[in-house]
Write a protein that holds these residues in place. Structure first.
Motif, PDB file in Angstrom:
ATOM      1  N   TRP B 111       0.992  -1.287  -0.023  1.00  0.00           N
ATOM      2  CA  TRP B 111      -0.017   0.126  -0.068  1.00  0.00           C
ATOM      3  C   TRP B 111       0.691   1.266   0.058  1.00  0.00           C
ATOM      4  O   TRP B 111       0.537   2.235  -0.855  1.00  0.00           O
ATOM      5  N   HIS B 162      -8.033   0.780   6.363  1.00  0.00           N
ATOM      6  CA  HIS B 162      -7.825  -0.747   6.281  1.00  0.00           C
ATOM      7  C   HIS B 162      -6.636  -1.233   6.950  1.00  0.00           C
ATOM      8  O   HIS B 162      -6.929  -2.521   7.614  1.00  0.00           O
ATOM      9  N   ARG B 165      -7.432  -1.761  10.933  1.00  0.00           N
ATOM     10  CA  ARG B 165      -8.414  -2.967  11.257  1.00  0.00           C
ATOM     11  C   ARG B 165      -7.915  -4.010  10.734  1.00  0.00           C
ATOM     12  O   ARG B 165      -8.619  -5.179  10.566  1.00  0.00           O
ATOM     13  N   GLY B 167      -6.104  -5.180   8.195  1.00  0.00           N
ATOM     14  CA  GLY B 167      -5.792  -5.523   6.750  1.00  0.00           C
ATOM     15  C   GLY B 167      -4.449  -5.691   6.336  1.00  0.00           C
ATOM     16  O   GLY B 167      -3.570  -5.374   7.122  1.00  0.00           O
ATOM     17  N   LEU B 174     -10.134  -6.338  -2.365  1.00  0.00           N
ATOM     18  CA  LEU B 174     -10.848  -6.006  -1.209  1.00  0.00           C
ATOM     19  C   LEU B 174     -12.115  -6.510  -1.372  1.00  0.00           C
ATOM     20  O   LEU B 174     -12.686  -6.284  -2.462  1.00  0.00           O
ATOM     21  N   THR B 175     -12.847  -7.175  -0.410  1.00  0.00           N
ATOM     22  CA  THR B 175     -14.241  -7.589  -0.614  1.00  0.00           C
ATOM     23  C   THR B 175     -15.133  -6.721   0.727  1.00  0.00           C
ATOM     24  O   THR B 175     -14.734  -6.624   1.698  1.00  0.00           O
ATOM     25  N   THR B 176     -16.360  -6.701   0.170  1.00  0.00           N
ATOM     26  CA  THR B 176     -17.315  -6.084   1.343  1.00  0.00           C
ATOM     27  C   THR B 176     -17.282  -6.909   2.509  1.00  0.00           C
ATOM     28  O   THR B 176     -17.479  -6.114   3.676  1.00  0.00           O
ATOM     29  N   GLU B 178     -15.143  -8.880   4.049  1.00  0.00           N
ATOM     30  CA  GLU B 178     -13.898  -8.975   4.955  1.00  0.00           C
ATOM     31  C   GLU B 178     -13.271  -7.786   4.868  1.00  0.00           C
ATOM     32  O   GLU B 178     -12.654  -7.385   6.117  1.00  0.00           O
ATOM     33  N   THR B 179     -13.320  -6.529   4.168  1.00  0.00           N
ATOM     34  CA  THR B 179     -12.659  -5.127   4.434  1.00  0.00           C
ATOM     35  C   THR B 179     -13.856  -4.334   5.221  1.00  0.00           C
ATOM     36  O   THR B 179     -14.934  -4.503   5.308  1.00  0.00           O
ATOM     37  N   ASP B 180     -13.028  -3.372   5.981  1.00  0.00           N
ATOM     38  CA  ASP B 180     -13.926  -2.403   6.868  1.00  0.00           C
ATOM     39  C   ASP B 180     -14.644  -1.548   5.792  1.00  0.00           C
ATOM     40  O   ASP B 180     -13.959  -1.183   4.817  1.00  0.00           O
ATOM     41  N   ALA B 183     -13.392   1.705   4.960  1.00  0.00           N
ATOM     42  CA  ALA B 183     -11.865   1.714   4.264  1.00  0.00           C
ATOM     43  C   ALA B 183     -12.310   1.311   2.704  1.00  0.00           C
ATOM     44  O   ALA B 183     -11.708   1.732   1.768  1.00  0.00           O
ATOM     45  N   PHE B 184     -13.213   0.326   2.430  1.00  0.00           N
ATOM     46  CA  PHE B 184     -13.645  -0.168   1.204  1.00  0.00           C
ATOM     47  C   PHE B 184     -13.843   0.826   0.505  1.00  0.00           C
ATOM     48  O   PHE B 184     -13.606   1.206  -0.749  1.00  0.00           O
TER      49      PHE B 184
END
Lengths: 81, 571
Positions: B111, B162, B165, B167, B174-176, B178-180, B183-184
């Motif tokens: 990132w 991300h 939390r 990540g 990123l998936t809705t 599993e990701t905050d 952040a998503f």
């Protein structure tokens, strides 16, 4: 005008004939994939829709005078590179 | 294994120190070296750098980054060739940094690396806009900068949340679930700004047409396509992108009808074309993702060719409006032919590269049983041929003669367009060259009878309608209000009002202060002492700025501080 009409007619008919002849090879997911010359008609109508629709939206809501944003009146910017 | 972006950065360091032919050799050599270093990339190894507790992955190669870095290296070579006559070191250095940082984004494994290169792209591309040196480009550049700072901040905030939390530090999908969610959405919005998804797109059509002729070729290639890459990497299969993409594809078409500025018209078609890619990412099947990747690859080639063609017109005539141009085809034959190759490619003519990639996305929509998506993307395709293939060349090159003076176009510009045209045709004729590089394993055959017949019918239908409606299609001398209206009109007025209010409050406070001192003066004296006001007390002359540090000083110390932090971290 006449020549263009004849050329278009020949093109549409021959491609439609090709589509009908090789129908069994086509990947038809939706019913319009099987309609001969569908794409030609869609092209004509779609183009008309885009032109008239956009012009209507443009004249009604979007287009403004060239100096709308207080830029210099229609200046010819010199771009040399 | 050498990072192709690093090669371009090193070239940028050398460029200002050499002149004339030597500089041209360095520029051409540097971009060729970047292409060669692309050849050295392999999946097995990467570049790691430990900074404090973080392990950065500066170079991470997988099939997706490999294909994007190839096309970026190719377009850098073509674009630099096109700009070889231009001797502005400033523009050349910013171009190389812009191209190098775009390569940095697609080859970033974590990132932090991604974000740093993402921001470097925004800053370096800004100078390509300012490089044209016009007053309008100055203002458009500031707006461009502010929008990208905003977008970068959203992305940065999203990344921080991300990571906070739990990540992963490595860049991965990123998936809705599993990701905050915050952040998503922040990351998605930050990337959506660079992908120019309406209503967040206006920076593109505002700024790109104001850039220098040579700079806009690079702008058309990098920013939106790195965003497509990041969407492919992070959000494959995000449903919202399907409809966002369809909306983009049509939005660009509608505005292109109204546009009079030749490069702004092309810019609206960047939005339209990126719409196909965004929709492909949203569909998320292997065919759709391959289609989005392939279309990004094709798009970079034909769009840079189209910008080079219109750039050549601007270079030759000094004009940029459809209403001012016309009747120059017989004096610019080669440009017309090369532009036509780009136009055939973007319009999806069989045997050109747009056909082999756009049809993948449309077929993927059919495969997923999305009839409306398929029909609307096809409709956008009609608009593409109408504008870029018919209207723009007709009113620019043909149309009524306007008695224009033309200056000769440098050979290097024509050669660069030639290279672009050859590549657009090559990939169209031999699609396997592109398909072999695609990241997902699917089979796709563009040249089936029904595909080819449909494509020709659609193009013929559009051409007939264009011919019938020709009288309605000429440019109109207007500007089109887009979503940049919000920050160019009401937001601007609001800011001006706020500044005026604060300013007048400050002035009132300072007047009140002066009045207070003048009245209080007498009371501060010993009752038996002198009553008169001394000559040297002239409070109205007090200038607060005399006692403040200039802002450059603050910036200097901030830079020193960060340099020290970086050095200690590296040690």
């Amino acid at each position: 005008m006449k020549r263009i009409t004849i050329a278009t007619a020949i093109f549409v008919l021959s491609t439609a004939a090709l589509e009908l002849a090789f129908r069994h090879l086509a990947h038809a997911t939706f019913f319009w994939h099987k309609l001969p010359a569908f794409d030609f008609v869609y092209g004509v109508l779609g183009c008309g829709l885009i032109v008239f629709g956009s012009k209507w939206v443009g004249h009604k809501f979007v287009q403004r005078d060239v100096n709308y944003y207080d830029d210099r009146p229609d200046q010819r910017d010199q771009l040399d590179h | 294994m050498i990072h192709p972006g690093l090669v371009l950065f090193l070239t940028a360091v050398i460029v200002p120190f050499v002149r004339g032919t030597a500089r041209r050799v360095v520029l051409a050599g540097g971009t060729v070296a970047a292409l060669i270093s692309w050849g050295s990339l392999d999946f097995a190894s990467g570049w790691q750098l430990t900074v404090g507790e973080y392990s950065l992955t500066l170079l991470h190669v997988d099939p997706l980054s490999l294909i994007f870095s190839l096309i970026f290296a190719i377009v850098t070579f073509v674009g630099i060739l096109y700009a070889l006559h231009n001797d502005s070191a400033g523009e050349q250095v910013s171009t190389l940094i812009y191209a190098g940082s775009s390569l940095g984004v697609v080859l970033a494994g974590d990132w932090a690396t991604l974000f740093v290169f993402w921001e470097l792209m925004a800053v370096s591309s800004l100078f390509l806009i300012w490089q044209s040196g016009t007053e309008r480009s100055g203002r458009a550049g500031y707006r461009y900068l502010l929008v990208h700072i905003f977008g970068g901040s959203l992305l940065f905030a999203g990344i921080l949340i991300h990571l906070d939390r739990g990540g992963e530090f490595g860049v991965s999908a990123l998936t809705t679930s599993e990701t905050d969610p915050l952040a998503f959405w922040l990351i998605l919005l930050g990337v959506a700004i660079n992908a120019a998804i309406p209503p967040l797109h206006a920076w593109l059509t505002d700024a790109y047409p104001e850039a220098s002729v040579t700079g806009s070729v690079f702008l058309s290639a990098f920013t939106t396509k790195t965003a497509v890459y990041v969407l492919l990497r992070l959000f494959p299969g995000a449903d919202v992108l399907v409809w966002a993409g369809v909306a983009m594809a049509l939005y660009g078409v509608v505005y292109a009808v109204l546009e009079n500025d030749i490069r702004r018209l092309l810019a609206y078609h960047i939005i339209s074309q990126v719409g196909y890619m965004v929709a492909g990412v949203g569909m998320g099947t292997d065919l759709a993702l391959n289609g989005a990747t392939a279309h990004a690859f094709s798009h970079i080639l034909y769009k840079s060719l189209l910008f080079m063609g219109m750039g050549a017109v601007i270079y030759a005539t000094g004009l940029r409006k459809l209403t001012e141009l016309g009747g120059i085809a017989d004096r610019m034959k080669l440009v017309v032919i090369l532009y036509a190759v780009g136009a055939c490619s973007i319009s999806g003519f069989p045997l050109f590269n747009g056909f082999i990639s756009k049809s993948m996305i449309i077929s993927a929509a059919a495969e997923q049983h999305l009839p409306i998506v398929e029909l609307l993307l096809t409709l956008a395709s009609i608009g593409t041929f109408l504008h870029t293939g018919l209207k723009l060349p007709y009113f620019t090159f043909f149309g009524p003669k306007k008695d224009l003076e033309l200056r000769p176009i440098p050979l290097n510009m024509l050669v660069a367009m030639g290279v672009g045209a050859v590549l657009c045709t090559l990939y169209g004729v031999v699609p396997g060259l592109l398909y072999g590089l695609l990241p997902y394993a699917t089979e796709y055959h563009p040249y089936t009878l029904d595909h080819v017949v449909s494509a020709y019918q659609l193009l013929a239908g559009t051409a007939i309608a264009f011919w019938l409606l020709l009288g309605k299609l000429g440019g109109e001398a207007t500007v089109s209000v887009d979503t940049d209206w919000f920050y160019r009109k009401p937001f601007k007025a609001l800011i001006e009002q706020l500044v005026a209010t604060i300013r007048s409050a400050g002035q009132s406070a300072s007047a009140a202060g002066r009045a207070l001192i003048a009245h209080a003066w007498a009371f501060s004296q010993a009752p038996t002492g002198a009553r008169t006001r001394p000559e040297n007390l002239r409070v109205e002359d007090y200038d607060p700025y005399r006692f403040r540090f200039p802002i450059g000083m603050t910036v200097f110390w901030v830079v020193v501080y960060f340099a020290l932090v970086a050095i200690t971290a590296l040690l």
